[in-house]
Design a protein around this motif. Structure first.
Motif, PDB file in Angstrom:
ATOM      1  N   ALA A  48       0.851  -1.190   0.000  1.00  0.00           N
ATOM      2  CA  ALA A  48       0.000   0.000   0.000  1.00  0.00           C
ATOM      3  C   ALA A  48       0.890   1.245   0.000  1.00  0.00           C
ATOM      4  CB  ALA A  48      -0.949  -0.007   1.196  1.00  0.00           C
ATOM      5  N   ALA A  49       1.943   1.185  -0.817  1.00  0.00           N
ATOM      6  CA  ALA A  49       2.918   2.287  -0.902  1.00  0.00           C
ATOM      7  C   ALA A  49       2.436   3.326  -1.912  1.00  0.00           C
ATOM      8  CB  ALA A  49       4.289   1.739  -1.280  1.00  0.00           C
ATOM      9  N   THR A  50       1.417   4.042  -1.520  1.00  0.00           N
ATOM     10  CA  THR A  50       0.708   4.959  -2.411  1.00  0.00           C
ATOM     11  C   THR A  50       1.581   6.101  -2.919  1.00  0.00           C
ATOM     12  OG1 THR A  50      -1.317   4.463  -1.204  1.00  0.00           O
ATOM     13  CG2 THR A  50      -1.323   6.433  -2.571  1.00  0.00           C
ATOM     14  N   LEU A  51       2.309   6.746  -2.032  1.00  0.00           N
ATOM     15  CA  LEU A  51       3.125   7.885  -2.440  1.00  0.00           C
ATOM     16  C   LEU A  51       4.390   7.440  -3.166  1.00  0.00           C
ATOM     17  CD1 LEU A  51       2.496   9.920   0.772  1.00  0.00           C
ATOM     18  CD2 LEU A  51       1.930  10.709  -1.526  1.00  0.00           C
ATOM     19  N   THR A  52       4.787   6.200  -2.940  1.00  0.00           N
ATOM     20  CA  THR A  52       5.962   5.655  -3.626  1.00  0.00           C
ATOM     21  C   THR A  52       5.633   5.264  -5.058  1.00  0.00           C
ATOM     22  OG1 THR A  52       6.782   4.800  -1.508  1.00  0.00           O
ATOM     23  CG2 THR A  52       7.738   3.851  -3.504  1.00  0.00           C
ATOM     24  N   TYR A  97       0.676  17.086  -1.380  1.00  0.00           N
ATOM     25  CA  TYR A  97       1.323  18.382  -1.547  1.00  0.00           C
ATOM     26  C   TYR A  97       2.747  18.365  -0.993  1.00  0.00           C
ATOM     27  CZ  TYR A  97       2.359  23.319  -0.742  1.00  0.00           C
ATOM     28  OH  TYR A  97       2.973  24.557  -0.713  1.00  0.00           O
ATOM     29  N   LEU A  98       2.927  17.781   0.186  1.00  0.00           N
ATOM     30  CA  LEU A  98       4.266  17.735   0.795  1.00  0.00           C
ATOM     31  C   LEU A  98       5.226  16.888  -0.031  1.00  0.00           C
ATOM     32  CD1 LEU A  98       3.189  17.414   4.532  1.00  0.00           C
ATOM     33  CD2 LEU A  98       4.187  19.426   3.401  1.00  0.00           C
ATOM     34  N   LYS A  99       4.711  15.869  -0.687  1.00  0.00           N
ATOM     35  CA  LYS A  99       5.529  15.089  -1.620  1.00  0.00           C
ATOM     36  C   LYS A  99       5.910  15.949  -2.823  1.00  0.00           C
ATOM     37  CE  LYS A  99       5.112  11.366  -5.021  1.00  0.00           C
ATOM     38  NZ  LYS A  99       6.350  10.591  -4.865  1.00  0.00           N
ATOM     39  N   ASN A 149      10.066  13.311   2.865  1.00  0.00           N
ATOM     40  CA  ASN A 149      10.665  12.195   2.129  1.00  0.00           C
ATOM     41  C   ASN A 149       9.837  10.947   2.447  1.00  0.00           C
ATOM     42  OD1 ASN A 149      12.270  10.123   1.138  1.00  0.00           O
ATOM     43  ND2 ASN A 149      14.177  11.055   1.822  1.00  0.00           N
ATOM     44  N   TYR A 150       9.164  10.403   1.440  1.00  0.00           N
ATOM     45  CA  TYR A 150       8.313   9.237   1.671  1.00  0.00           C
ATOM     46  C   TYR A 150       9.065   7.959   1.333  1.00  0.00           C
ATOM     47  CZ  TYR A 150       4.614  12.525   2.515  1.00  0.00           C
ATOM     48  OH  TYR A 150       3.866  13.531   3.059  1.00  0.00           O
ATOM     49  N   GLN A 151       9.092   7.041   2.293  1.00  0.00           N
ATOM     50  CA  GLN A 151       9.773   5.758   2.180  1.00  0.00           C
ATOM     51  C   GLN A 151       8.763   4.652   2.469  1.00  0.00           C
ATOM     52  OE1 GLN A 151      13.027   5.476   1.327  1.00  0.00           O
ATOM     53  NE2 GLN A 151      13.324   7.697   1.234  1.00  0.00           N
ATOM     54  N   TYR A 152       9.226   3.412   2.511  1.00  0.00           N
ATOM     55  CA  TYR A 152       8.331   2.321   2.870  1.00  0.00           C
ATOM     56  C   TYR A 152       9.081   1.291   3.697  1.00  0.00           C
ATOM     57  CZ  TYR A 152      10.560  -0.217  -0.981  1.00  0.00           C
ATOM     58  OH  TYR A 152      11.480  -0.817  -1.803  1.00  0.00           O
TER      59      TYR A 152
END
Length: 199
Positions: free
Chosen positions: A70-74, A117-119, A125-128
């Motif tokens: 469910a790594a949506t932003l990735t 927006y922050l992405k 920094n979005y990780q998983y």
């Protein structure tokens, strides 16, 4: 907007407490991300502090194959879900995708618009973290600190452990424990107890 406002107390109190305990702001802030309210609450206390690195940790599940995470932003793309536009995991028909996470609270194919927006502005920094990393972190924190974290929060712990190995030892990390793990204990013991030495 309402949820972000209510949750912002988490960021305010975490900021005050960290400064009181250490005399400084944290160098790094880490929280799990599903829909996003716990992390937005924490992040709001540090968004204007450009020297604070902020990390949102998504569920990497079993793998980054379709339906296994469910790594949506990735891996997601902008789409409409539940009446709002956000990054979203979709199938071949542009419908919300099947997703998976060991943590039911992160098992969602979309994410809050503020995270999007922050992405986009590269502030967070979005990780998983994978299911395996997450369950390892669940047991690690339970055994070393006596704190049983929720499986959702264990994603943040898993990434913080990796991050701690990469940064200088004098740098600090603030991790948001957004829930208690007692709700997850039956599932964890049944599925992982023998592997981790619990009978």
């Amino acid at each position: 907007e309402m949820v972000a406002d209510f949750q912002s107390i988490v960021g305010k109190e975490a900021r005050e407490q960290f400064i009181k305990m250490t005399g400084n702001l944290p160098d790094n802030v880490v929280a799990c991300v599903g829909g996003g309210s716990n992390s937005i609450g924490l992040f709001s206390g540090f968004l204007n502090d450009i020297d604070v690195n902020i990390y949102g940790v998504e569920p990497g599940g079993n793998s980054l194959e379709y339906g296994q995470h469910a790594a949506t932003l990735t891996l997601g793309e902008p789409n409409i879900i539940h009446g709002f536009k956000c990054y979203c995991l979709t199938d071949e028909n542009s419908q919300p995708a099947a997703v998976h996470s060991i943590a039911s609270g992160l098992d969602y194919p979309g994410v809050g618009p503020e995270h999007c927006y922050l992405k986009d502005i590269s502030r967070v920094n979005y990780q998983y973290a994978t299911d395996k990393e997450t369950i390892d972190a669940f047991f690690e924190l339970s055994r070393t600190e006596g704190i049983i974290p929720a499986l959702e929060s264990s994603h943040a712990i898993a990434y913080a452990i990796k991050l701690a190995k990469e940064i200088p030892s004098n740098k600090t990390i603030l991790v948001n424990l957004s829930g208690r793990g007692d709700k997850d204990m039956d599932f964890v013991i049944e599925k992982y107890g023998k592997k981790y030495g619990i009978n």
